[in-house]
Design a protein around this motif. Structure first.
Motif: not given
Length: 323
Positions: A118-126
């Motif tokens: 989730l952190a890896l996804a969250g760091c690419g989200a806007e």
């Protein structure tokens, strides 16, 4: 759980006759598929123009395995913040409570593996997507989230490197626990991830971005092989990704360690295990009496633990009749 018998240790720790130091491995894998347009870098390219990035690792250090002070200094530089630790603990409790309460039968769940994916996804989200993931992970910013995940990864990595150096210097088998975290981002060939995010994934999560055709069976084969390689083949299950996936994130957590106090093989006995539904099943039970142990009795449960080389395995037993 995979238990393996290791050879008797010839240095620093002599075992009594009849005692076996069981080693066990636990592996977890989490697959996070993303379709959301809020994912940073959602601009798609034509088929075949996706780019792969190589898997990277923290820089190797040339410290003497005997130089405890230098190694402790290096590990100190990679200590996570108290805020991050508290957030990770809170996420583990919240997500574990929700997931395990819904589970039917045996459930294996790693909050740390889910947190990293989730952190890896969250760091690419806007936008709202980013805000919701940060709130779920109890973090205030993507920058701090990525920095803390990098530190935790490097801490495990350098601990393992130090142990390997000690084993080479002193001789003998590996001692202590080993923890390995691995992540990867799988991108559809019909899409691409912005270079900024690919660099962040590689630099701070040590996660390669790999281009695949999710419509082809070879995509699932490649993902399954990636998982098997990073869990010492403890997990070799096939993967069947959705053909419409744009991005999938994989995370594995591999733990391998031995008991602090070995079990006596002669005390392993046949006994009856009662299942949740009341059915019984015969199986082998490991037995051990510990002179100095501890347990806690709470409302509706009892909890205790067994020490491993560097950590502990916690057992939570509900009262009879409670689930």
């Amino acid at each position: 759980m995979d238990r393996r018998e290791t050879r008797r240790r010839s240095r620093r720790r002599r075992e009594k006759p009849g005692l076996r130091r069981w080693k066990y491995g636990i592996s977890f894998c989490l697959l996070l598929a993303l379709w959301i347009c809020g994912f940073h870098g959602h601009r798609y390219r034509q088929m075949g123009e996706g780019r792969n990035t190589a898997e990277e690792f923290p820089p190797q250090v040339s410290l003497d395995a005997r130089d405890r002070e230098k190694w402790q200094e290096l590990l100190g530089e990679n200590q996570i913040s108290e805020e991050f630790r508290e957030g990770l603990d809170a996420f583990a409790f919240e997500s574990g409570t929700s997931l395990l309460r819904q589970g039917q039968g045996n459930v294996n769940y790693s909050p740390l593996s889910a947190y990293y994916a989730l952190a890896l996804a969250g760091c690419g989200a806007e936008g709202q997507t980013a805000s919701e993931i940060l709130a779920l992970l109890h973090m205030d910013s993507q920058e701090e989230l990525a920095a803390q995940c990098q530190k935790l990864y490097q801490w495990f990595y350098y601990v393992n490197q130090w142990k390997q150096g000690q084993n080479r210097y002193y001789g003998g088998e590996e001692e202590g626990d080993a923890i390995k975290i691995s992540s990867s981002v799988w991108v559809s060939e019909s899409a691409d991830i912005e270079k900024e995010y690919r660099d962040l994934a590689s630099r701070q999560f040590f996660a390669p971005c790999l281009s695949v055709d999710f419509k082809s069976p070879k995509a699932g084969e490649a993902m399954g092989e990636w998982i098997a390689q990073r869990t010492n083949r403890a997990i070799s299950a096939p993967i069947f990704p959705d053909p419409e996936n744009r991005v999938s994130i994989l995370n594995t957590l591999y733990f391998y360690g031995g008991w602090q106090n070995p079990f006596d093989e002669d005390n392993t006995k046949d006994d009856i295990f009662t299942l949740a539904g009341g059915e019984v099943s015969p199986c082998l039970f490991l037995n051990q009496t510990i002179e100095y142990g501890s347990f806690r009795k709470g409302e509706g449960f009892m909890v205790s633990c067994l020490g491993t080389a560097d950590s502990e395995l916690v057992f939570l037993l509900p009262e009879e009749g409670r689930r």
